[in-house]
Design a protein around this motif. Sequence first.
Motif, PDB file in Angstrom:
ATOM      1  N   CYS A 185       0.825  -1.209   0.000  1.00  8.39           N
ATOM      2  CA  CYS A 185       0.000   0.000   0.000  1.00  8.39           C
ATOM      3  C   CYS A 185       0.860   1.259   0.000  1.00  8.39           C
ATOM      4  O   CYS A 185       0.486   2.268  -0.616  1.00  8.39           O
ATOM      5  CB  CYS A 185      -0.922  -0.005   1.218  1.00  8.39           C
ATOM      6  SG  CYS A 185      -2.318  -1.148   1.092  1.00  8.39           S
ATOM      7  N   GLU A 192       0.054   6.252  -6.969  1.00  5.79           N
ATOM      8  CA  GLU A 192      -1.192   6.992  -7.135  1.00  5.79           C
ATOM      9  C   GLU A 192      -0.957   8.496  -7.090  1.00  5.79           C
ATOM     10  O   GLU A 192      -1.554   9.253  -7.868  1.00  5.79           O
ATOM     11  CB  GLU A 192      -2.182   6.565  -6.055  1.00  5.79           C
ATOM     12  CG  GLU A 192      -2.722   5.156  -6.255  1.00  5.79           C
ATOM     13  CD  GLU A 192      -3.147   4.482  -4.956  1.00  5.79           C
ATOM     14  OE1 GLU A 192      -3.524   3.311  -5.018  1.00  5.79           O
ATOM     15  OE2 GLU A 192      -3.087   5.133  -3.894  1.00  5.79           O
ATOM     16  N   ILE A 220      -9.095   4.968  -4.957  1.00  5.92           N
ATOM     17  CA  ILE A 220      -8.232   3.923  -4.397  1.00  5.92           C
ATOM     18  C   ILE A 220      -7.270   4.510  -3.370  1.00  5.92           C
ATOM     19  O   ILE A 220      -7.034   3.930  -2.302  1.00  5.92           O
ATOM     20  CB  ILE A 220      -7.444   3.212  -5.520  1.00  5.92           C
ATOM     21  CG1 ILE A 220      -8.392   2.469  -6.455  1.00  5.92           C
ATOM     22  CG2 ILE A 220      -6.438   2.224  -4.933  1.00  5.92           C
ATOM     23  CD1 ILE A 220      -7.703   1.823  -7.637  1.00  5.92           C
ATOM     24  N   GLN A 224      -7.081   3.414   0.566  1.00  5.09           N
ATOM     25  CA  GLN A 224      -5.875   2.831   1.147  1.00  5.09           C
ATOM     26  C   GLN A 224      -5.342   3.667   2.309  1.00  5.09           C
ATOM     27  O   GLN A 224      -4.857   3.109   3.304  1.00  5.09           O
ATOM     28  CB  GLN A 224      -4.805   2.663   0.070  1.00  5.09           C
ATOM     29  CG  GLN A 224      -5.132   1.567  -0.935  1.00  5.09           C
ATOM     30  CD  GLN A 224      -4.044   1.365  -1.967  1.00  5.09           C
ATOM     31  OE1 GLN A 224      -3.244   2.263  -2.241  1.00  5.09           O
ATOM     32  NE2 GLN A 224      -3.996   0.193  -2.566  1.00  5.09           N
ATOM     33  N   TYR A 251     -13.908   2.092  -1.476  1.00  4.54           N
ATOM     34  CA  TYR A 251     -13.630   0.918  -2.303  1.00  4.54           C
ATOM     35  C   TYR A 251     -14.780   0.646  -3.267  1.00  4.54           C
ATOM     36  O   TYR A 251     -14.558   0.230  -4.413  1.00  4.54           O
ATOM     37  CB  TYR A 251     -13.348  -0.305  -1.433  1.00  4.54           C
ATOM     38  CG  TYR A 251     -11.876  -0.487  -1.132  1.00  4.54           C
ATOM     39  CD1 TYR A 251     -10.954  -0.663  -2.154  1.00  4.54           C
ATOM     40  CD2 TYR A 251     -11.401  -0.481   0.175  1.00  4.54           C
ATOM     41  CE1 TYR A 251      -9.601  -0.814  -1.884  1.00  4.54           C
ATOM     42  CE2 TYR A 251     -10.055  -0.626   0.455  1.00  4.54           C
ATOM     43  CZ  TYR A 251      -9.157  -0.797  -0.574  1.00  4.54           C
ATOM     44  OH  TYR A 251      -7.812  -0.939  -0.312  1.00  4.54           O
ATOM     45  N   ALA A 254     -14.325   3.073  -6.040  1.00  2.00           N
ATOM     46  CA  ALA A 254     -13.257   2.612  -6.935  1.00  2.00           C
ATOM     47  C   ALA A 254     -13.770   1.534  -7.888  1.00  2.00           C
ATOM     48  O   ALA A 254     -13.460   1.557  -9.096  1.00  2.00           O
ATOM     49  CB  ALA A 254     -12.083   2.079  -6.107  1.00  2.00           C
ATOM     50  N   GLY A 380      -9.943  -4.135 -12.049  1.00  6.30           N
ATOM     51  CA  GLY A 380     -10.211  -4.736 -10.752  1.00  6.30           C
ATOM     52  C   GLY A 380     -10.312  -6.244 -10.755  1.00  6.30           C
ATOM     53  O   GLY A 380     -10.792  -6.844  -9.786  1.00  6.30           O
ATOM     54  N   ASN A 405      -3.317  -6.708  -5.084  1.00  2.30           N
ATOM     55  CA  ASN A 405      -4.248  -5.639  -4.720  1.00  2.30           C
ATOM     56  C   ASN A 405      -3.598  -4.543  -3.898  1.00  2.30           C
ATOM     57  O   ASN A 405      -3.998  -3.383  -3.995  1.00  2.30           O
ATOM     58  CB  ASN A 405      -5.442  -6.228  -3.976  1.00  2.30           C
ATOM     59  CG  ASN A 405      -6.405  -6.915  -4.914  1.00  2.30           C
ATOM     60  OD1 ASN A 405      -7.214  -6.278  -5.575  1.00  2.30           O
ATOM     61  ND2 ASN A 405      -6.300  -8.218  -5.015  1.00  2.30           N
ATOM     62  N   GLN A 408      -2.004  -2.263  -6.494  1.00  3.81           N
ATOM     63  CA  GLN A 408      -2.856  -1.893  -7.620  1.00  3.81           C
ATOM     64  C   GLN A 408      -2.555  -0.487  -8.126  1.00  3.81           C
ATOM     65  O   GLN A 408      -2.443  -0.251  -9.331  1.00  3.81           O
ATOM     66  CB  GLN A 408      -4.329  -2.006  -7.229  1.00  3.81           C
ATOM     67  CG  GLN A 408      -5.285  -1.738  -8.388  1.00  3.81           C
ATOM     68  CD  GLN A 408      -6.734  -1.883  -7.978  1.00  3.81           C
ATOM     69  OE1 GLN A 408      -7.055  -2.020  -6.797  1.00  3.81           O
ATOM     70  NE2 GLN A 408      -7.631  -1.843  -8.939  1.00  3.81           N
ATOM     71  N   GLY A 409      -2.424   0.472  -7.211  1.00  3.81           N
ATOM     72  CA  GLY A 409      -2.139   1.844  -7.625  1.00  3.81           C
ATOM     73  C   GLY A 409      -0.804   1.984  -8.329  1.00  3.81           C
ATOM     74  O   GLY A 409      -0.678   2.740  -9.297  1.00  3.81           O
TER      75      GLY A 409
END
Length: 497
Positions: A185, A192, A220, A224, A251, A254, A380, A405, A408-409
Motif C-alpha cells: 500500500c 497513485e 483507491i 488505502q 472501495y 473505486a 479490478g 491488490n 494496484q495503484g
Amino acid sequence: MKVQQIPANHEEAISFSLNETDFSKGETDIARISIPLAVFEGQEGKYCLTILYNGIEEYMPSIGNVRLENGATISNLTLGSRIVSSTVYPKPNGTLKENVTIVFSVNIDAEEEVTPHCVFWDFESKCDIIGYWSKRGCSLVKKIDNEITCSCNHLTYFAVLMQIGSNEVFSGHKDKLEVITYVGCAFSLVGEALAIVAYWILMNLKEEQIQIRLNLVIAIAIAQITFLAGIEASALQGLCIFLAGLIHYFYLVAFAWMLFEGVYLYLMVVKVFNTVIKMRLFYAVAWGLPLLIVLISMLIASTQDGGIHGYVHGDFCWVSFTNNLIWTFVTPVLVVCSINTVLLGRVVNEIVKMRSGKTSELEKVRQGVKACAVLFPLLGLTWVFGILSVTDAGLVFQYIFTILNSLQGLFIFILHVLRNADVRAAYLRKKTNWKAARSIGRSDTANHDSIALGWSNMRSDKDKDKIREANPTVHRQDQSDQLLVMTNHLLLTTTDV
C-alpha cells in the motif's frame, strides 16, 4: 461471586480483581475485569455482578475447532484460562459504547508455541448444545509473559483459548501477509500520487478516459490511506464504525470507476461508432450509489440486536461477517468483476481480430495475454484471487491476492501513466515549451541588462542620440518588454504545439 452496587456519583471505571479466595487485588490474580463508566450512563440503582467459575471446564464440551467471523477456522485449541463472567443491572441495550477490558493470568510453557485467542460463550450459536465459543466482538490487545489482555464490546462469559502449535494463516503467514499489505500500500500510494500529478499537469482533464482514471486513482488512494490509518482502531467503537464506513464507501467508488473503465474500453474498441459517453451519469452513479449502499448497510445493522456497532468486525474496522453485512461489499465486487471479465474478453477478441492476417497465431496469443495483463489492475479483476483464496489452495491465492491488490495503484501508474504514449508525448511537449520559455527569458534578460547599462552610462543627450541611431529599436523597449512577457506566459501555459 460478587455483587456490588455502583454509587450514583461514581466517576471512574469499575474494576474487579479475581482470585481463588476473594476479590482483592494481588500478585496472583486469576483475572481482572474493568467496566467503563459509559455502561452505567442514564441508569438508576446500578449493580454489577462478577463471577469466577471454578472447575466448570470439566463439564464443557471438547473445543476442537472454532470458526471465526470471516469463515476461517482455528484448530488445536485448549482452554487456557479460568472462565469469568460479568454483567450489570439494568442491562445495557446492544453493543457497549466502550469496550470492557479483561486481563487473564495463564500458565504458558515457554517451550511450547502457543497463540492465545480471546473468546466468549455465545448462547446464540447453532450447535448440538446451547452455545459455543466465539470471537465475535472480542480481540487480543496484548500478551506480556503470562498475562493476556482482551477487549470485548459486550458483557458475558469470557475465557482465553490457547492454540497449541502453529496455524497456517494465524501465525507466521499472517504476519507476512500483513507486512506485504502495508509495504504494498505504501508503494501503491506513491504511484497513485504520481499518477494524479501526471494527469492533472500533463493531460487534458476534459477527456472522458482521463476523468475516469483520475477518479479511479483518487478513490483507491483515499481508501488505502483510510485503511492504513484506522483498520485496527477497534477499541474506539464510534471511530471504528466511521472508518469502516469510509473504507467501505471508497472501495465501492473505486469499483464503480473500474466498471466504467471497462464500459469505456468496450465502447471505444468494440462498438466505436455512435458512442455517447455521459460523464454526468458516470459521476452520479460512481459517487452516489456506493453512499446509498453504505447507509443501507448501517441502517440494517442498527435494526439488529447489536445496534449500529454490529456494522463492524470485532477485531478490526471492517464490515461484519457474522450478520451477512459483508455481502453489501462482496456482491458489488462480484458484479463488477463479472461484467468486466465479459467486456475484457470482447476487447481482447477485437484486438486479436485487428491483427488477423498480419501476425502469426502465437503472436496473437501473446498480444491477447499482454492486453489482459495490462488491463487486469485497471478493471479490478485481481480481486478474483480473493475468491480463489477460500479454495484448498487458499494460502497461495491469498498471497497472490494480497500482493496484486496492495500494489494496484503502482501497477496503474506504471502500465497506464509511465508507459502511456500520450502521457510521454505530453511530458515532452511540456519539457520543450519550458526550455523554450527559459531560453527566451534568458535572452530577454541579457538584452534588457545591456540596454540598461548603456543608458546608465550616458553623460549627455548627444550620447543618447548616437545610441538611438545605432540601435533604432531601443525607443520601443517598453512595448517589446510587454510583448515578451506575454509570449513567455503563452509558451509556459500551452500544452499542445
